[in-house]
Design a protein around this motif. Structure first.
Motif, PDB file in Angstrom:
ATOM      1  N   ALA B  41       0.011  11.630   9.079  1.00 19.27           N
ATOM      2  CA  ALA B  41       0.581  11.413   7.943  1.00 19.27           C
ATOM      3  C   ALA B  41       0.068  10.086   7.216  1.00 19.27           C
ATOM      4  CB  ALA B  41       2.030  11.173   8.261  1.00 19.27           C
ATOM      5  N   CYS B  42      -0.456   9.270   7.707  1.00 19.72           N
ATOM      6  CA  CYS B  42      -0.971   7.947   7.571  1.00 19.72           C
ATOM      7  C   CYS B  42      -2.338   8.222   6.727  1.00 19.72           C
ATOM      8  CB  CYS B  42      -1.434   7.086   8.567  1.00 19.72           C
ATOM      9  SG  CYS B  42      -0.080   6.550   9.623  1.00 19.72           S
ATOM     10  N   ILE B  43      -3.070   9.241   7.114  1.00 23.45           N
ATOM     11  CA  ILE B  43      -4.370   9.490   6.573  1.00 23.45           C
ATOM     12  C   ILE B  43      -4.281  10.378   5.360  1.00 23.45           C
ATOM     13  CG2 ILE B  43      -6.537  11.104   6.671  1.00 23.45           C
ATOM     14  CD1 ILE B  43      -6.063  10.318   9.924  1.00 23.45           C
ATOM     15  N   VAL B  44      -3.308  11.254   5.226  1.00 25.72           N
ATOM     16  CA  VAL B  44      -2.826  12.059   3.967  1.00 25.72           C
ATOM     17  C   VAL B  44      -2.203  11.160   2.845  1.00 25.72           C
ATOM     18  CG1 VAL B  44      -1.148  13.667   2.987  1.00 25.72           C
ATOM     19  CG2 VAL B  44      -2.411  14.074   5.200  1.00 25.72           C
ATOM     20  N   TRP B  45      -1.419  10.121   3.091  1.00 23.08           N
ATOM     21  CA  TRP B  45      -0.949   9.230   2.216  1.00 23.08           C
ATOM     22  C   TRP B  45      -2.059   8.604   1.773  1.00 23.08           C
ATOM     23  CZ3 TRP B  45       3.207  11.117   0.097  1.00 23.08           C
ATOM     24  CH2 TRP B  45       4.234  11.533   0.918  1.00 23.08           C
ATOM     25  N   GLY B  46      -2.962   7.876   2.536  1.00 26.81           N
ATOM     26  CA  GLY B  46      -3.980   7.044   1.986  1.00 26.81           C
ATOM     27  C   GLY B  46      -4.956   7.849   1.296  1.00 26.81           C
ATOM     28  N   ILE B  47      -5.233   8.989   1.550  1.00 27.82           N
ATOM     29  CA  ILE B  47      -6.177   9.769   0.493  1.00 27.82           C
ATOM     30  C   ILE B  47      -5.590  10.049  -0.793  1.00 27.82           C
ATOM     31  CG2 ILE B  47      -7.229  12.112   0.537  1.00 27.82           C
ATOM     32  CD1 ILE B  47      -7.842  12.233   3.296  1.00 27.82           C
ATOM     33  N   LEU B  48      -4.091  10.368  -0.722  1.00 26.72           N
ATOM     34  CA  LEU B  48      -3.700  10.447  -1.995  1.00 26.72           C
ATOM     35  C   LEU B  48      -3.533   9.295  -3.139  1.00 26.72           C
ATOM     36  CD1 LEU B  48      -0.327  12.469  -1.082  1.00 26.72           C
ATOM     37  CD2 LEU B  48      -2.425  13.107  -2.357  1.00 26.72           C
ATOM     38  N   LEU B 137      -0.205   1.331   5.345  1.00 27.71           N
ATOM     39  CA  LEU B 137      -0.632   1.076   4.253  1.00 27.71           C
ATOM     40  C   LEU B 137      -0.584   2.109   3.027  1.00 27.71           C
ATOM     41  CD1 LEU B 137      -1.346  -1.602   2.759  1.00 27.71           C
ATOM     42  CD2 LEU B 137      -3.793  -1.039   3.187  1.00 27.71           C
ATOM     43  N   GLY B 138      -1.157   3.263   3.466  1.00 28.33           N
ATOM     44  CA  GLY B 138      -1.351   4.399   2.133  1.00 28.33           C
ATOM     45  C   GLY B 138       0.115   4.865   2.000  1.00 28.33           C
ATOM     46  N   ALA B 139       0.982   5.024   2.863  1.00 34.01           N
ATOM     47  CA  ALA B 139       2.317   5.589   2.486  1.00 34.01           C
ATOM     48  C   ALA B 139       3.079   4.668   1.815  1.00 34.01           C
ATOM     49  CB  ALA B 139       3.136   5.717   3.856  1.00 34.01           C
ATOM     50  N   ASN B 140       2.914   3.306   2.098  1.00 32.66           N
ATOM     51  CA  ASN B 140       3.641   2.098   1.249  1.00 32.66           C
ATOM     52  C   ASN B 140       3.147   2.119  -0.163  1.00 32.66           C
ATOM     53  OD1 ASN B 140       5.636   1.877   3.423  1.00 32.66           O
ATOM     54  ND2 ASN B 140       4.155   0.447   4.345  1.00 32.66           N
ATOM     55  N   THR B 141       1.730   2.176  -0.183  1.00 36.82           N
ATOM     56  CA  THR B 141       1.341   2.223  -1.486  1.00 36.82           C
ATOM     57  C   THR B 141       1.526   3.381  -2.263  1.00 36.82           C
ATOM     58  OG1 THR B 141      -0.852   1.005  -0.524  1.00 36.82           O
ATOM     59  CG2 THR B 141      -1.135   1.826  -2.841  1.00 36.82           C
ATOM     60  N   PHE B 142       1.732   4.593  -1.807  1.00 36.05           N
ATOM     61  CA  PHE B 142       2.254   5.572  -2.582  1.00 36.05           C
ATOM     62  C   PHE B 142       3.692   5.317  -2.892  1.00 36.05           C
ATOM     63  CE2 PHE B 142       3.657  10.028  -3.097  1.00 36.05           C
ATOM     64  CZ  PHE B 142       2.516  10.378  -3.738  1.00 36.05           C
ATOM     65  N   SER B 143       4.621   4.883  -2.131  1.00 32.51           N
ATOM     66  CA  SER B 143       5.685   5.084  -2.536  1.00 32.51           C
ATOM     67  C   SER B 143       5.802   3.840  -3.616  1.00 32.51           C
ATOM     68  CB  SER B 143       6.960   4.742  -1.459  1.00 32.51           C
ATOM     69  OG  SER B 143       6.515   3.340  -0.892  1.00 32.51           O
ATOM     70  N   MET B 144       5.305   2.700  -3.393  1.00 28.99           N
ATOM     71  CA  MET B 144       5.636   1.451  -4.463  1.00 28.99           C
ATOM     72  C   MET B 144       4.760   1.438  -5.439  1.00 28.99           C
ATOM     73  SD  MET B 144       5.338  -2.516  -2.997  1.00 28.99           S
ATOM     74  CE  MET B 144       5.093  -3.895  -4.088  1.00 28.99           C
ATOM     75  N   GLY B 145       3.384   1.485  -5.153  1.00 29.20           N
ATOM     76  CA  GLY B 145       2.456   1.661  -6.015  1.00 29.20           C
ATOM     77  C   GLY B 145       2.185   2.697  -6.952  1.00 29.20           C
ATOM     78  N   ILE B 146       2.537   3.703  -6.756  1.00 31.56           N
ATOM     79  CA  ILE B 146       2.153   4.906  -7.352  1.00 31.56           C
ATOM     80  C   ILE B 146       3.714   5.469  -7.781  1.00 31.56           C
ATOM     81  CG2 ILE B 146       1.336   7.344  -7.453  1.00 31.56           C
ATOM     82  CD1 ILE B 146      -0.953   6.409  -5.761  1.00 31.56           C
ATOM     83  N   VAL B 147       4.359   5.987  -6.811  1.00 33.16           N
ATOM     84  CA  VAL B 147       5.868   6.695  -7.310  1.00 33.16           C
ATOM     85  C   VAL B 147       6.720   5.406  -8.200  1.00 33.16           C
ATOM     86  CG1 VAL B 147       7.771   7.928  -6.858  1.00 33.16           C
ATOM     87  CG2 VAL B 147       5.785   8.376  -5.626  1.00 33.16           C
ATOM     88  N   GLY B 148       6.712   4.251  -7.617  1.00 29.28           N
ATOM     89  CA  GLY B 148       7.476   3.151  -8.033  1.00 29.28           C
ATOM     90  C   GLY B 148       6.860   2.922  -9.579  1.00 29.28           C
TER      91      GLY B 148
END
Lengths: 96, 247
Positions: B41-48, B137-148
């Motif tokens: 999951a870490c890798i997938v969110w990171g790549i996204l 980090l990837g998952a948190n960046t995805f939620s805050m930096g991208i979706v947010g």
């Protein structure tokens, strides 16, 4: 353009009110972090789950924690207000 | 004048570097904790996140190249995210969380630039403060930096389109961007930790109960603070700022 201070201070007052309201409504709570709760819930749901990685460094105690915490807020707001001061100065100079 | 701008740019850049480099924060992470997502999951969110962040970095370089004075607003947006993520506020649920401050950056510069600012903040929090985590980090960046930030940007854009007052648009953009971050956080946790009974949905409801419900009053406060900051900077620099980074 001038700043409508009454409007802004009114807004900030509402923000403060929303922040202190939980203390009056919720009794007997220490307002622990939502992540601590999530940690417990995770362990409830996936009973055999173990975090597979732990942080390299954690602050040694609550005193250090609150110092770092205050420092972060202080430096961040320092930058914000430095910038506001800079913009105001430039704006005032342009008016002349 | 250009020299002044440059000096100011260098100075604020330095200051921004100083906060990021020296500040440590020991607030409990409201982001996903270190080690709580499996490696896949870490890798997938990171790549996204990668293409989005690459876009943001290109945009920041172009902005600073063409309009060096925007560094003032970039530093402000970064600092705003930094301060708000240091403030743990109590909520009606009896627990605490912190705001994201990402809406301000998203409205001012667009979501990709906001994403870059959020990854900087998240990275330093993970390394220095055991807050959030390197693996997450990837998952948190995805939620805050991208979706947010995309949520904040879209809400602002749509509300402006239908002609709502600017401060109303800013308020809802910042609030909903904040809330969306934690809805995604709950979903990310639910996906890898489904309940035995009820599966992903049941666990999403549980996590959302912790993160998203706690976040509601905080999202409102974030909306208000973002409006106030916008009021101040538009009063002093209405000719310099053009939202959406169309500088």
């Amino acid at each position: 353009m001038n700043i409508n201070w009454k409007y802004n201070i009114g807004l900030l007052f509402i923000a403060v009110l929303i922040t202190i309201l939980p203390f009056m409504i919720v009794k007997n709570s220490d307002f622990a972090g939502a992540d601590t709760q999530a940690k417990n819930t995770t362990q409830e749901i996936s009973k055999d789950f173990e975090p597979w990685f732990s942080p390299f460094w954690e602050p040694p105690g609550t005193e250090t924690e609150s110092m770092l915490f205050a420092l972060q807020a202080a430096i961040g707001s320092g930058i914000i207000f430095y910038c506001i001061g800079y913009l105001k100065g430039k704006n005032d100079a342009n008016k002349k | 004048m250009l020299n002044n701008y440059k000096m100011n740019g260098i100075l604020t850049g330095l200051l921004a570097f100083v906060i990021f480099a020296t500040t440590t924060q020991a607030v409990q992470a409201m982001h996903i904790m270190e080690g709580f997502l499996p490696p896949s999951a870490c890798i997938v969110w990171g790549i996204l996140c990668v293409p989005f962040l690459a876009c943001g970095i290109t945009k920041i370089n172009r902005l600073l190249d063409r309009h060096p004075q925007t560094i003032t607003f970039l530093a402000m947006a970064g600092a705003f995210t930094f301060v708000l993520s240091a403030l743990k506020l109590p909520s009606m649920t009896g627990s605490s969380s912190h705001m994201t401050g990402i809406g301000f950056a998203a409205i001012l510069f667009g979501p990709s630039v906001a994403g870059v600012l959020s990854v900087i903040v998240l990275l330093f929090q993970a390394v220095l403060l055991a807050h959030g985590g390197l693996t997450t980090l990837g998952a948190n960046t995805f939620s805050m930096g991208i979706v947010g930030s995309v949520t904040a940007f879209l809400v602002y854009y749509l509300l402006q389109k239908i002609g709502s007052p600017k401060s109303v648009a800013i308020f809802f953009a910042a609030s909903l961007g904040d809330l969306a971050t934690y809805v995604v956080t709950s979903l990310q946790l639910a996906l890898v930790h489904p309940s035995e009974v009820g599966g992903i949905t049941a666990s999403f409801i549980k996590f959302a109960g912790i993160f998203a419900i706690t976040q509601i009053p905080l999202a409102i406060v974030e909306g208000i603070l973002t409006v106030v900051l916008f009021n101040i900077i538009t009063a002093y620099a209405h000719d310099t700022i053009k939202p959406f980074g169309e500088h």
